[in-house]
Design a protein around this motif. Structure first.
Motif, PDB file in Angstrom:
ATOM      1  N   SER A  33       0.728  -1.222   0.001  1.00  7.81           N
ATOM      2  CA  SER A  33      -0.205  -0.145   0.011  1.00  7.81           C
ATOM      3  C   SER A  33       1.057   1.437  -0.077  1.00  7.81           C
ATOM      4  CB  SER A  33      -1.028  -0.112   1.375  1.00  7.81           C
ATOM      5  OG  SER A  33      -0.241   0.203   2.474  1.00  7.81           O
ATOM      6  N   VAL A  34       2.030   1.202   0.919  1.00  7.26           N
ATOM      7  CA  VAL A  34       2.712   2.475   0.795  1.00  7.26           C
ATOM      8  C   VAL A  34       3.501   2.688  -0.234  1.00  7.26           C
ATOM      9  CG1 VAL A  34       4.760   3.563   2.203  1.00  7.26           C
ATOM     10  CG2 VAL A  34       2.886   2.422   3.315  1.00  7.26           C
ATOM     11  N   SER A  35       3.926   1.406  -1.004  1.00  3.99           N
ATOM     12  CA  SER A  35       4.649   1.471  -2.286  1.00  3.99           C
ATOM     13  C   SER A  35       3.681   2.218  -3.240  1.00  3.99           C
ATOM     14  CB  SER A  35       5.254   0.127  -2.678  1.00  3.99           C
ATOM     15  OG  SER A  35       6.395  -0.210  -1.668  1.00  3.99           O
ATOM     16  N   LEU A  36       2.530   1.582  -3.487  1.00  6.14           N
ATOM     17  CA  LEU A  36       1.546   1.876  -4.746  1.00  6.14           C
ATOM     18  C   LEU A  36       1.226   3.542  -4.380  1.00  6.14           C
ATOM     19  CD1 LEU A  36      -0.450  -1.459  -4.686  1.00  6.14           C
ATOM     20  CD2 LEU A  36       1.300  -0.309  -6.359  1.00  6.14           C
ATOM     21  N   VAL A  37       0.811   3.754  -3.127  1.00  5.92           N
ATOM     22  CA  VAL A  37       0.485   5.173  -2.932  1.00  5.92           C
ATOM     23  C   VAL A  37       1.423   6.270  -3.145  1.00  5.92           C
ATOM     24  CG1 VAL A  37      -0.225   6.907  -1.330  1.00  5.92           C
ATOM     25  CG2 VAL A  37      -1.315   4.488  -1.248  1.00  5.92           C
ATOM     26  N   GLY A  38       2.764   5.727  -2.879  1.00  2.00           N
ATOM     27  CA  GLY A  38       3.975   6.878  -3.128  1.00  2.00           C
ATOM     28  C   GLY A  38       4.315   6.770  -4.677  1.00  2.00           C
ATOM     29  N   SER A  39       4.247   5.677  -5.378  1.00  5.71           N
ATOM     30  CA  SER A  39       4.337   5.726  -6.855  1.00  5.71           C
ATOM     31  C   SER A  39       3.348   6.495  -7.336  1.00  5.71           C
ATOM     32  CB  SER A  39       4.077   3.960  -7.252  1.00  5.71           C
ATOM     33  OG  SER A  39       5.271   3.439  -6.608  1.00  5.71           O
ATOM     34  N   GLU A  40       2.043   6.362  -6.980  1.00  8.96           N
ATOM     35  CA  GLU A  40       1.038   7.179  -7.789  1.00  8.96           C
ATOM     36  C   GLU A  40       1.242   8.574  -7.515  1.00  8.96           C
ATOM     37  OE1 GLU A  40      -3.943   7.516  -8.032  1.00  8.96           O
ATOM     38  OE2 GLU A  40      -3.049   6.035  -6.607  1.00  8.96           O
ATOM     39  N   GLY A  41       1.698   9.188  -6.181  1.00  8.62           N
ATOM     40  CA  GLY A  41       1.815  10.246  -5.721  1.00  8.62           C
ATOM     41  C   GLY A  41       3.041  11.019  -6.961  1.00  8.62           C
ATOM     42  N   LEU A  42       4.013  10.398  -6.850  1.00  4.03           N
ATOM     43  CA  LEU A  42       5.260  10.696  -7.812  1.00  4.03           C
ATOM     44  C   LEU A  42       4.689  10.909  -9.229  1.00  4.03           C
ATOM     45  CD1 LEU A  42       8.197   8.916  -6.120  1.00  4.03           C
ATOM     46  CD2 LEU A  42       7.872  11.434  -6.062  1.00  4.03           C
ATOM     47  N   LEU A  43       4.121   9.755  -9.636  1.00  2.09           N
ATOM     48  CA  LEU A  43       3.436   9.756 -11.001  1.00  2.09           C
ATOM     49  C   LEU A  43       2.796  11.028 -11.395  1.00  2.09           C
ATOM     50  CD1 LEU A  43       3.613   8.238 -13.583  1.00  2.09           C
ATOM     51  CD2 LEU A  43       1.549   6.916 -13.109  1.00  2.09           C
ATOM     52  N   LEU A  44       1.604  11.166 -10.579  1.00  2.00           N
ATOM     53  CA  LEU A  44       0.809  12.402 -10.714  1.00  2.00           C
ATOM     54  C   LEU A  44       1.781  13.648 -10.783  1.00  2.00           C
ATOM     55  CD1 LEU A  44      -1.889  11.666  -8.292  1.00  2.00           C
ATOM     56  CD2 LEU A  44      -2.060  11.732 -10.628  1.00  2.00           C
ATOM     57  N   GLY A  45       2.777  13.668  -9.859  1.00  2.00           N
ATOM     58  CA  GLY A  45       3.465  14.996  -9.820  1.00  2.00           C
ATOM     59  C   GLY A  45       4.251  15.181 -11.372  1.00  2.00           C
ATOM     60  N   LEU A  46       4.766  14.017 -11.710  1.00  2.00           N
ATOM     61  CA  LEU A  46       5.640  14.057 -13.130  1.00  2.00           C
ATOM     62  C   LEU A  46       4.800  14.356 -14.394  1.00  2.00           C
ATOM     63  CD1 LEU A  46       8.125  11.275 -12.155  1.00  2.00           C
ATOM     64  CD2 LEU A  46       8.536  13.849 -12.495  1.00  2.00           C
ATOM     65  N   MET A  47       3.385  13.735 -14.086  1.00  2.00           N
ATOM     66  CA  MET A  47       2.435  13.869 -14.881  1.00  2.00           C
ATOM     67  C   MET A  47       2.009  15.394 -15.341  1.00  2.00           C
ATOM     68  SD  MET A  47      -0.028  10.627 -14.608  1.00  2.00           S
ATOM     69  CE  MET A  47      -1.486  11.332 -15.665  1.00  2.00           C
TER      70      MET A  47
END
Length: 243
Positions: A33-47
């Motif tokens: 859960s922490v890995s997936l939430v963190g990855s999504e947050g970073l991906l939204l930032g880079l998007m």
């Protein structure tokens, strides 16, 4: 993947009435859960950077956002997310737990688990806060900077058609960012004394269940066929509700 990590076990517990999870299963759930939430947050930032390039440099977009850059964006998002997840999972699982083992949450969430530890968790709280600051504020800063540049570029163009195109280009991303970051910042960047468990549970539903569930709809709103089907459904509901 985030929904699959949390919802099946949550649904099984509710339906069976057992409401239990093994210690190893709890650790695995935290890590994913922490890995997936963190990855999504970073991906939204880079998007957000992707949206900036699409609006400010449309002719150079295929060059600036080539396949190599896209793979680097995806890879860095996953890498930092997984590192964050492993750190928090190992730290949480290394703490001793005694007495009541009733996690006051609908899944194994780090902050809810810390309340059951038998030792002082102030050091872990500091580590958790530092990880959350990095994983939330860094991409959020990229989003703010990118949209500031987008706003400046649109204002310089001074065209109603440009405003409309920019809004269409950014609307899906802004919607996802608002839901995800609004609830994540509310969850992890508040002082501990302002964290009633009931509020944490409601906020967690947004970024663990509702946001992933709504993502296909949010990112399809630019598709004319999807919009047409949505209008038909709404018209049908409105006609059906009339006496």
């Amino acid at each position: 993947m985030l929904v699959c990590n949390i919802v099946p076990k949550m649904a099984a517990n509710f339906l069976s009435g057992r409401k239990s999870i093994s210690f190893v299963g709890c650790g695995i759930q935290i890590g994913f859960s922490v890995s997936l939430v963190g990855s999504e947050g970073l991906l939204l930032g880079l998007m957000a950077y992707d949206r900036y390039v699409a609006i400010s440099h449309p002719l150079h977009y295929p060059i600036l956002m080539n396949q190599k850059v896209c793979l680097q964006i995806i890879g860095s998002s996953w890498a930092f997310g997984i590192i964050d997840g492993v750190i928090q999972m190992v730290a949480a699982m290394s703490l001793p737990y005694c007495g009541s083992r009733n996690v006051d949450h609908f899944f194994c969430e780090v902050q809810a688990l810390l309340k059951l530890a038998c030792v002082d968790t102030s050091l872990f709280d500091t580590l958790l806060f530092a990880c959350c600051v990095f994983m939330l504020l860094l991409p959020f800063s990229i989003i703010v900077a990118s949209y500031a540049c987008i706003l400046g570029a649109v204002l310089r163009m001074r065209s109603a058609q440009t405003w409309k195109k920019a809004l269409v280009t950014c609307s899906s991303h802004l919607t996802a960012v608002t839901i995800f970051y609004g609830t994540a910042i509310f969850m992890y960047l508040r002082p501990r004394r302002y964290r009633p468990p009931s509020h944490d549970k409601v906020a967690s539903i947004f970024y663990t269940v509702l946001t992933p569930m709504l993502n296909p709809l949010i990112y399809s709103l630019r598709n004319q066929e999807v919009m047409g089907a949505l209008r038909k459904v709404l018209n049908h509901c409105r006609i059906g509700s009339q006496p």
